[in-house]
Design a protein around this motif. Structure first.
Motif, short mmCIF file in Angstrom:
data_model
loop_
_atom_site.label_atom_id
_atom_site.label_comp_id
_atom_site.label_asym_id
_atom_site.label_seq_id
_atom_site.Cartn_x
_atom_site.Cartn_y
_atom_site.Cartn_z
N PHE A 132 0.71 -1.28 0.02
CA PHE A 132 -0.09 -0.01 0.01
C PHE A 132 0.80 1.29 0.06
CE2 PHE A 132 -2.44 3.22 1.96
CZ PHE A 132 -3.45 3.37 1.54
N HIS B 67 -4.81 12.33 -1.50
CA HIS B 67 -6.33 11.75 -1.42
C HIS B 67 -7.18 12.63 -0.49
CE1 HIS B 67 -9.88 9.41 0.25
NE2 HIS B 67 -9.71 8.60 -0.70
N LEU C 54 -7.90 10.08 3.60
CA LEU C 54 -7.45 8.84 3.41
C LEU C 54 -7.44 7.63 4.83
CD1 LEU C 54 -6.71 6.50 1.53
CD2 LEU C 54 -4.10 7.39 1.72
N TYR D 159 -8.98 4.12 6.67
CA TYR D 159 -9.01 2.90 6.36
C TYR D 159 -10.11 2.38 5.56
CZ TYR D 159 -11.99 1.21 10.27
OH TYR D 159 -13.15 1.15 10.74
N ASN E 267 -11.67 4.30 3.43
CA ASN E 267 -11.49 4.65 1.88
C ASN E 267 -10.58 3.75 1.28
OD1 ASN E 267 -13.53 6.38 2.54
ND2 ASN E 267 -12.41 8.19 2.72
N SER E 268 -10.30 2.67 1.66
CA SER E 268 -9.51 2.01 1.12
C SER E 268 -9.82 0.40 1.05
CB SER E 268 -7.91 1.87 1.58
OG SER E 268 -8.00 1.28 2.85
N SER F 3 -4.08 -2.75 -3.67
CA SER F 3 -5.08 -2.20 -2.88
C SER F 3 -5.54 -0.73 -3.72
CB SER F 3 -4.09 -1.50 -1.84
OG SER F 3 -3.05 -1.00 -2.18
N ILE G 275 -7.86 2.82 -3.52
CA ILE G 275 -8.35 3.98 -2.85
C ILE G 275 -9.43 4.79 -3.58
CG2 ILE G 275 -6.20 4.60 -1.49
CD1 ILE G 275 -5.66 6.85 -3.39
#
Length: 329
Positions: free
Chosen positions: A128, A224, A227, A229, A231-232, A241, A243
């Motif tokens: 990530f 982002h 950001l 977790y 939104n991933s 991964s 986003i």
């Protein structure tokens, strides 16, 4: 929730009807096979549209629907954010397709993108972090300044995105905007009259001015913007991964990690360590923790403004201020 409903166009329940404005953005000649509610949003209605292309190939799309003029700006901001990320790193974000307004319900607006099946697990820290580092390092502000070309929304509240040459000036305006929204949402507090002037007159210059003085400079980096977790995710097909749900602007790259400081976020110390194996900490390194705590204050202030009834969030924000004033004020 910024959604008033769309009678006859709700997702699921066997309904295959979509608004003509949405249909016009789907592949030409396709047939809508089904719609389903999909995902969770505090502010919008979200769903999945399954279609069959003219050649019989199945394809899926994710749609977010929201109401009112504010919702229109939210959808536009999300589209521009996701388009900017996807253009730079197409394998790190679902491809945005369109945003627009329902033809049948002019007060209703949508964001449409490719659908990605994701598993609800935390990504490998190094995999990530390498992608996030690449996004940061490969991005370039179109005019060399901090900001973004349109207003983007974190939740359903706008961010300050006006262009600035100086990160210190930009961040101060950004935090001031969040504070104004928080005060509007929850009213005044006597502590603000003591703490806020010190934050702006002492703490921000102490922590951010050294980034851009004594021969130092920082690059405006695409972030982002929200950001955490949730939104991933991890793409089921590629195991890589992804986003999403971005509210971008060009910032100091470390700003991204203010969102990682609160304990509720699962991007912990191992993710930061992995990131900094690809991107070194900005000089002066000794101010790193203070900078991230200042950036955390910006996020916690905005979150307190978003959730009006939650007084714990204001106390959390005031705790951030007290701590920063004690250390740097």
């Amino acid at each position: 929730m910024n959604y008033d409903g769309a009678e006859g166009l709700e997702f699921g329940g066997g309904n295959t009807k979509v608004d003509p404005s949405v249909l016009s953005e789907l592949p030409k000649g396709c047939q809508v096979i089904s719609t389903e509610g999909h995902g969770v949003s505090f502010w919008a209605n979200t769903g999945r549209i399954d279609v069959e292309l003219a050649d019989g190939t199945p394809q899926k799309f994710f749609i977010k629907v929201i109401s009112k003029e504010q919702g229109k700006h939210m959808m536009h901001g999300e589209f521009e954010s996701m388009k900017t990320i996807h253009t730079l790193m197409p394998d790190f974000a679902p491809k945005p397709v369109a945003w627009g307004t329902y033809k049948s319900i002019p007060n209703t607006h949508f964001f449409l993108c490719d659908y990605k099946e994701m598993i609800d697990e935390m990504p490998d820290p190094h995999k990530f972090a390498s992608r996030l580092a690449a996004l940061h390092q490969n991005s370039k502000s179109p005019n060399g300044k901090f900001g973004f070309h349109i207003t983007t929304y974190s939740g359903n509240l706008p961010q300050m995105n006006e262009w600035e040459d100086s990160w210190e000036v930009y961040f101060a305006k950004c935090l001031r905007k969040a504070l104004d929204l928080e005060l509007e949402a929850k009213g005044d507090d006597p502590e603000f009259h003591v703490l806020v002037p010190i934050i702006f007159e002492k703490v921000i210059p102490r922590l951010l001015r050294p980034l851009e003085t004594e021969g130092r400079s920082i690059k405006p980096t695409l972030v982002h913007g929200d950001l955490w977790y949730a939104n991933s995710g991890i793409d089921v097909d590629s195991d890589e991964s992804l986003i999403f749900d971005a509210c971008c602007f060009y910032a100091h790259n470390e700003y991204e990690f203010g969102q990682w400081r609160p304990v509720c976020n699962k991007f912990g110390a191992e993710y930061l360590a992995a990131y900094h194996s690809y991107v070194q900490i900005s000089a002066p390194e000794e101010d790193y923790d203070g900078r991230l705590d200042l950036y955390k204050l910006r996020f916690n202030t905005h979150v307190s403004a978003l959730f009006i009834e939650n007084e714990t969030l204001r106390e959390q924000m005031l705790g951030d201020m007290r701590d920063l004033v004690k250390r740097y004020g």
